[in-house]
Design a protein around this motif. Sequence first.
Motif, PDB file in Angstrom:
ATOM      1  N   ILE A 228       0.849  -1.182   0.000  1.00  0.00           N
ATOM      2  CA  ILE A 228       0.000   0.000   0.000  1.00  0.00           C
ATOM      3  C   ILE A 228       0.890   1.239   0.000  1.00  0.00           C
ATOM      4  O   ILE A 228       1.851   1.338   0.782  1.00  0.00           O
ATOM      5  N   PHE A 229       0.627   2.163  -0.896  1.00  0.00           N
ATOM      6  CA  PHE A 229       1.259   3.474  -0.865  1.00  0.00           C
ATOM      7  C   PHE A 229       0.327   4.461  -0.175  1.00  0.00           C
ATOM      8  O   PHE A 229      -0.849   4.576  -0.530  1.00  0.00           O
ATOM      9  N   ARG A 230       0.858   5.148   0.810  1.00  0.00           N
ATOM     10  CA  ARG A 230       0.136   6.240   1.455  1.00  0.00           C
ATOM     11  C   ARG A 230       0.939   7.501   1.166  1.00  0.00           C
ATOM     12  O   ARG A 230       1.955   7.749   1.792  1.00  0.00           O
ATOM     13  N   GLU A 231       0.475   8.262   0.169  1.00  0.00           N
ATOM     14  CA  GLU A 231       1.229   9.373  -0.406  1.00  0.00           C
ATOM     15  C   GLU A 231       2.556   8.808  -0.916  1.00  0.00           C
ATOM     16  O   GLU A 231       2.566   7.990  -1.815  1.00  0.00           O
ATOM     17  N   HIS A 232       3.702   9.205  -0.338  1.00  0.00           N
ATOM     18  CA  HIS A 232       4.979   8.707  -0.845  1.00  0.00           C
ATOM     19  C   HIS A 232       5.618   7.679   0.089  1.00  0.00           C
ATOM     20  O   HIS A 232       6.794   7.336  -0.063  1.00  0.00           O
ATOM     21  N   LYS A 233       4.845   7.162   1.039  1.00  0.00           N
ATOM     22  CA  LYS A 233       5.348   6.127   1.930  1.00  0.00           C
ATOM     23  C   LYS A 233       4.721   4.792   1.558  1.00  0.00           C
ATOM     24  O   LYS A 233       3.525   4.719   1.274  1.00  0.00           O
ATOM     25  N   MET A 234       5.536   3.756   1.535  1.00  0.00           N
ATOM     26  CA  MET A 234       5.068   2.429   1.151  1.00  0.00           C
ATOM     27  C   MET A 234       5.068   1.513   2.359  1.00  0.00           C
ATOM     28  O   MET A 234       5.979   1.558   3.190  1.00  0.00           O
ATOM     29  N   GLU A 235       4.047   0.650   2.444  1.00  0.00           N
ATOM     30  CA  GLU A 235       3.947  -0.318   3.528  1.00  0.00           C
ATOM     31  C   GLU A 235       3.641  -1.688   2.943  1.00  0.00           C
ATOM     32  O   GLU A 235       2.856  -1.814   1.995  1.00  0.00           O
ATOM     33  N   THR A 236       4.279  -2.715   3.488  1.00  0.00           N
ATOM     34  CA  THR A 236       3.993  -4.074   3.047  1.00  0.00           C
ATOM     35  C   THR A 236       4.377  -5.059   4.156  1.00  0.00           C
ATOM     36  O   THR A 236       4.934  -4.663   5.196  1.00  0.00           O
ATOM     37  N   GLU A 237       4.081  -6.321   3.924  1.00  0.00           N
ATOM     38  CA  GLU A 237       4.386  -7.376   4.888  1.00  0.00           C
ATOM     39  C   GLU A 237       4.954  -8.581   4.158  1.00  0.00           C
ATOM     40  O   GLU A 237       4.585  -8.850   3.000  1.00  0.00           O
ATOM     41  N   ILE A 238       5.853  -9.292   4.817  1.00  0.00           N
ATOM     42  CA  ILE A 238       6.474 -10.493   4.249  1.00  0.00           C
ATOM     43  C   ILE A 238       6.351 -11.609   5.275  1.00  0.00           C
ATOM     44  O   ILE A 238       6.702 -11.421   6.452  1.00  0.00           O
ATOM     45  N   PHE A 239       5.880 -12.760   4.826  1.00  0.00           N
ATOM     46  CA  PHE A 239       5.644 -13.883   5.732  1.00  0.00           C
ATOM     47  C   PHE A 239       6.422 -15.123   5.282  1.00  0.00           C
ATOM     48  O   PHE A 239       6.586 -15.371   4.076  1.00  0.00           O
ATOM     49  N   GLY A 240       6.864 -15.914   6.269  1.00  0.00           N
ATOM     50  CA  GLY A 240       7.363 -17.255   6.025  1.00  0.00           C
ATOM     51  C   GLY A 240       8.611 -17.358   5.191  1.00  0.00           C
ATOM     52  O   GLY A 240       8.813 -18.356   4.504  1.00  0.00           O
ATOM     53  N   GLN A 241       9.486 -16.354   5.244  1.00  0.00           N
ATOM     54  CA  GLN A 241      10.721 -16.378   4.465  1.00  0.00           C
ATOM     55  C   GLN A 241      11.913 -16.699   5.368  1.00  0.00           C
ATOM     56  O   GLN A 241      11.998 -16.207   6.500  1.00  0.00           O
ATOM     57  N   ASP A 242      12.834 -17.490   4.845  1.00  0.00           N
ATOM     58  CA  ASP A 242      14.066 -17.819   5.572  1.00  0.00           C
ATOM     59  C   ASP A 242      15.174 -16.903   5.063  1.00  0.00           C
ATOM     60  O   ASP A 242      15.613 -17.021   3.920  1.00  0.00           O
ATOM     61  N   PHE A 243      15.639 -15.982   5.905  1.00  0.00           N
ATOM     62  CA  PHE A 243      16.692 -15.054   5.511  1.00  0.00           C
ATOM     63  C   PHE A 243      17.994 -15.326   6.257  1.00  0.00           C
ATOM     64  O   PHE A 243      18.822 -14.433   6.414  1.00  0.00           O
TER      65      PHE A 243
END
Length: 275
Positions: free
Chosen positions: A28-43
């Motif tokens: 989701i972009f809120r004006e010029h800020k972006m938000e997201t979520e990442i699940f279940g990844q092995d880093f």
Amino acid sequence: MTTTDIKEHIIPYIGETLPYISIPDHIIFREHKMETEIFGQDFSNENFANLIKKLASLGSLSLYKLLNDTSKEKIYFLGEKVRIRKLSYKTSDAISVTSESILESKRKGRSLLMIKDIHSGEALYSFEMDYYIITQDSFQLFYQDYFSSSPVEDYDKSLPESRINPTNDRHQFTISIMPFSPNQCKGHFENYPIVPFVFITNCILKEIFAFLGNERNYEVDSLEGYASIAVPTGKELLIEVFHQKLLKNLIYFKCEFKDHSGTSYGALITNIKAI
């Protein structure tokens, strides 16, 4: 703007294409800020490079949105410097990412990302990346020697073989990385196969963790990378590695990318922490 909007109105106009670019399903972009979520990844271990890859792509999207470009021509975001630092020793398989970008000029920008644990809100990593912003005409001129008219049909998810070469200095060794193929670099960039920095990072981290052994567990505490020139496919790379223990549980590694002619392509500096 949502992920669907991004796939329709941003991704077709940036240099990265599928299958290289991979973004989360919920952005989701809120004006010029972006938000997201990442699940279940092995880093963990060398997979830490996959986190950098995802964050770098998100930074490109954020910068493109900030540009507000309406030309419908491709714009290429090439990483100049990357910095990521671990802020907490908590591990999480559910993270939130917020991004804010800054335009330093029409040709340079920076994306700042904060990665947090979704459940507690605790900050896990800070990420910064500086980008060169290059128009399509300029990109084609700068990288004309990389151009290939032959389309890359198949995608190869594997990475080249690599190995450690010991030296007589206990603080140094080298890493040989076999040539990357255009199939392995498919999507980075279309008709201009250039080896992604994060792929080289993956190979280096794999060998560093092999060098450290499995008597203790280790993780990346911080990592910085600097690119000087683009790495073409088809070249064997020789990574010159210097390492030194900084603290009881912290080891410093400096890695310079070269080919066998001595051409330098960039460097990676990382601190690895024993946990």
